[in-house]
Motif scaffolding. Structure first.
Motif, PDB file in Angstrom:
ATOM      1  N   THR A  57       0.847  -1.205   0.000  1.00 45.51           N
ATOM      2  CA  THR A  57       0.000   0.000   0.000  1.00 45.51           C
ATOM      3  C   THR A  57       0.879   1.252   0.000  1.00 45.51           C
ATOM      4  N   ASP A  80      -7.257  -1.207  -3.202  1.00 47.14           N
ATOM      5  CA  ASP A  80      -6.445  -1.916  -2.209  1.00 47.14           C
ATOM      6  C   ASP A  80      -7.238  -3.115  -1.693  1.00 47.14           C
ATOM      7  N   GLU A  81      -6.511  -4.163  -1.312  1.00 42.55           N
ATOM      8  CA  GLU A  81      -7.142  -5.402  -0.829  1.00 42.55           C
ATOM      9  C   GLU A  81      -8.228  -5.858  -1.796  1.00 42.55           C
TER      10      GLU A  81
HETATM   11 MG   LIG Z   1      -1.977  -2.937   2.265  1.00 43.44          MG
END
Ligand SMILES: [Mg+2]
Ligand SMILES: Nc1ncnc2c1ncn2[C@@H]1O[C@H](COP(=O)(O)OP(=O)(O)OP(=O)(O)O)[C@@H](O)[C@H]1O
Length: 395
Positions: free
Chosen positions: A151, A202-203
């Motif tokens: 991230t 993200d994710e």
């Molecule tokens: Mg992350």
């Protein structure tokens, strides 16, 4: 003649110097409204502007993409309304402006750092590359173990390009009603496509995980299809970065949508030393002590190194005289998942085995004098211990 039409005409002409779909669409709407209200002369004049700009669009297709990807889209500001889930009002995204994005690239092995820098360079020189029709990648999937800086890396890339990040919030996006999830995905992408930004998913695996639910197969397919179409719609509109820990859960069709895929590995011994030095600042440790900490964290992540450093800071500020070995033992005891399991067991078992394991480690090649100082014993008593240890091995 309509009042102010000459200004409207000049505005339209200026906007069409660097045309994009949105501008053309709005001027077409204006032309149609004028026609409907009987202002045919004015409508004709706009039509003339539109047809010459369309001609220039067709003549230089690369310029269209240039305007979409680099210059296109409205500017995001703190006042921009973020789309929400219609049922729960949960925001579908969070915006990070460049001033809130990390300045430093995460620490990786040199070959990865060079590869990443080359993508960033391409993205920074997007316009130049388009001029020679060498269209750079506009999407990238970052995957790898948890806590490895993925991230952080995605945000750093955005900082380098100087665009705000639209970070998709999965808790807002995912609804217990799959139909709503599809609608939310559509709204998120429509929002990202409208603004000049980097879309960060993200994710990302959370959406793919849905596939495991046999009851919802048909609906899940629709969600995945929406995602595929959305990723396609995004392709010429701006940069997209996907991040996942569970790349194997991603649908292969989704995987293929990303031009570039970067795997972030666990930190090597060398990178772990650098990470610890960075996180431990402003405390100062001997190189041999840092090497020892890196040894303990072999196979752990950058996030673990950060956690250990915080632990050390707290301990050494409160108890200045602590020995690094005893602090590390405490950490291993209370953070069982963060320390290499084999090392943890020996470390907590007895000091003789602990010392022997350190001395026998070929990767880290500890010197006897460094081990003696870690254990706060003299080199001669370390030698005595070793002799004892060797004797007991002979028995
Ligand atoms: Mg992350
Ligand atoms: N290689 C690295 N270089 C610098 N910092 C790192 C590195 N790896 C992890 N970190 C730090 O560890 C923390 C967690 O990193 P980050 O959230 O980017 O990891 P992640 O891979 O996205 O984790 P997750 O898979 O759990 O989402 C951050 O504070 C980050 O700065």
């Amino acid at each position: 003649m309509i009042k102010y039409f000459n200004i409207i005409q000049a505005l339209s002409r200026s906007a069409l110097i660097t045309p994009n779909e949105a501008i053309i669409h709005q001027i077409e709407r204006l032309k149609e409204s004028l026609e409907k209200d009987g202002y045919s002369k004015e409508a004709k004049s706009l039509e003339g502007l539109l047809s010459s700009s369309k001609g220039s669009l067709e003549m230089s297709p690369s310029k269209i993409q240039q305007s979409f990807v680099m210059a296109g889209g409205e500017k995001l500001t703190v006042k921009t309304a973020i789309p929400v889930d219609k049922e729960t009002s949960t925001p579908l995204a969070e915006i990070f402006f460049p001033e809130n994005l990390p300045l430093e690239m995460p620490l990786f092995d040199e070959n990865i750092q060079i590869a990443i820098q080359s993508i960033v360079n391409e993205w920074m020189e997007f316009d130049k590359l388009l001029e020679i029709n060498a269209i750079p990648a506009s999407s990238c999937l970052i995957y790898g173990v948890p806590g490895s800086g993925k991230t952080h890396l995605a945000k750093w890339i955005a900082k380098q390009i100087g665009m705000p990040v639209v970070l998709a919030r999965l808790e807002g996006l995912m609804s217990s009603y799959l139909g709503t999830t599809s609608r939310n995905i559509g709204s998120l992408f429509a929002f990202a496509n409208k603004y000049k930004c980097i879309l960060l998913l993200d994710e990302f695996d959370a959406i793919a995980k849905l596939r495991n639910d046999p009851q919802e197969v048909g609906e899940v397919k629709r969600v995945v299809n929406t995602l595929l179409q959305s990723l396609d719609s995004r392709h010429e509109r701006g940069f997209t970065i996907g991040v996942t820990n569970h790349e194997s859960l991603l649908d292969p069709a989704i995987w293929r949508r990303f031009d570039i895929q970067i795997e972030i590995p666990k930190p090597s011994a060398e990178v772990m030393v650098h990470l610890l030095k960075k996180f431990i600042t402003p405390l100062e440790f001997e190189d041999s002590e840092i090497k020892f900490l890196a040894w303990c964290l072999e196979g752990s992540s950058g996030a673990d190194a950060e956690m250990l450093s915080k632990w050390l800071k707290r301990t050494f500020v409160l108890e200045k005289e602590s020995s690094i070995i005893s602090v590390m033992k405490q950490f291993a005891l209370l953070n069982s998942g963060r320390v290499n399991l084999v090392k943890r067991n020996i470390m907590l078992h007895n000091d003789e085995d602990f010392i022997a394991m350190l001395l026998n480690d070929k990767t880290y090649a500890f010197k006897q004098k460094d081990i003696a100082s870690l254990f706060r014993i003299t080199p001669s008593s370390l030698s005595k211990q070793l002799a004892k240890f060797k004797d007991s091995e002979k028995i």
